[in-house]
Design an enzyme around this catalytic site. Structure first.
Site, PDB file in Angstrom:
ATOM      1  N   CYS A  22      -2.566  -3.152   8.496  1.00  0.00           N
ATOM      2  CA  CYS A  22      -2.240  -1.818   9.023  1.00  0.00           C
ATOM      3  C   CYS A  22      -1.794  -1.922  10.481  1.00  0.00           C
ATOM      4  CB  CYS A  22      -3.446  -0.889   8.917  1.00  0.00           C
ATOM      5  SG  CYS A  22      -4.343  -1.023   7.363  1.00  0.00           S
ATOM      6  N   ASP A  71       2.245   2.667   2.543  1.00  0.00           N
ATOM      7  CA  ASP A  71       2.129   3.462   3.756  1.00  0.00           C
ATOM      8  C   ASP A  71       3.390   3.344   4.614  1.00  0.00           C
ATOM      9  OD1 ASP A  71      -0.318   4.121   2.865  1.00  0.00           O
ATOM     10  OD2 ASP A  71      -1.440   2.877   4.268  1.00  0.00           O
ATOM     11  N   CYS A  85      -3.124   5.125   5.787  1.00  0.00           N
ATOM     12  CA  CYS A  85      -4.590   5.102   5.817  1.00  0.00           C
ATOM     13  C   CYS A  85      -5.110   5.381   7.232  1.00  0.00           C
ATOM     14  CB  CYS A  85      -5.080   3.746   5.346  1.00  0.00           C
ATOM     15  SG  CYS A  85      -4.752   2.464   6.549  1.00  0.00           S
ATOM     16  N   CYS A  94       0.825  -1.217   0.000  1.00  0.00           N
ATOM     17  CA  CYS A  94       0.000   0.000   0.000  1.00  0.00           C
ATOM     18  C   CYS A  94       0.852   1.258   0.000  1.00  0.00           C
ATOM     19  CB  CYS A  94      -0.959   0.009   1.193  1.00  0.00           C
ATOM     20  SG  CYS A  94      -0.108   0.054   2.775  1.00  0.00           S
TER      21      CYS A  94
HETATM   22 FE1  FES Z   1      -1.621   0.337   4.231  1.00  0.00          FE
HETATM   23 FE2  FES Z   1      -3.493   0.704   5.945  1.00  0.00          FE
HETATM   24  S1  FES Z   1      -3.755   0.448   3.824  1.00  0.00           S
HETATM   25  S2  FES Z   1      -1.371   0.646   6.316  1.00  0.00           S
END
Ligand code: FES
Length: 145
Positions: free
Chosen positions: A103, A35, A59, A33
């Site tokens: 996450c 992140d 997110c 993702c």
């Molecule tokens: Fe990647 Fe939540 S979608 S940490």
């Protein structure tokens, strides 16, 4: 979809920020993702986590889990902080949707990465702690993001 606690920690995250001269800093990323999460720990001579802050570029669930994770490790010993797993964070948040479980893993890894950094800097071994696979400290060391 999200529990009230998740929404609360997302809209009003605790312990956001940085710690100057932190005892340990952990930066982890999720390749899928994209992140990124960074945790700063202030640990005293007794090995107690006096303060903890985080910055998360991710997110809503990543923000909420970072916030809860910081609340859970604050005041704990380094060894006790290891018990703050992603499951513990999710339970404290009254659960997360299945697609958002990764996450919470990021939050656990960020804490472990910060503890790893602390252990390396102080030349100590924290029993049961392994270097997180998604530790990206080396990658972002000289980059501001
Ligand atoms: Fe990647 Fe939540 S979608 S940490």
């Amino acid at each position: 979809m999200y529990s009230e606690k998740v929404m609360d920690h997302f809209t009003n995250p605790r312990n956001v920020g940085e710690i100057e001269n932190a005892s340990g800093i952990g930066t982890v990323g999720n390749a899928k993702c994209g992140d990124i999460m960074r945790i700063y720990l202030d640990i005293d001579e007794q090995g107690i986590i006096k303060d903890v802050k985080f910055k998360t570029f991710g997110c809503g669930a990543a923000v909420a889990t970072s916030s809860m994770a910081t609340e859970l490790v604050k005041g704990k010993t380094v060894q006790e902080a290891l018990t703050v797993t992603n499951k513990a964070v999710m339970e404290a948040l009254d659960g997360l949707p299945p697609v958002k479980v990764h996450c919470s893993l990021l939050a656990e890894e960020a804490i472990h990465a910060a503890l790893w950094d602390y252990a390396e800097k102080h030349h100590i071994v924290i029993e049961g702690l392994e270097k997180p696979v998604n530790d990206i400290a080396e990658v972002v060391k000289n980059e501001e993001y």
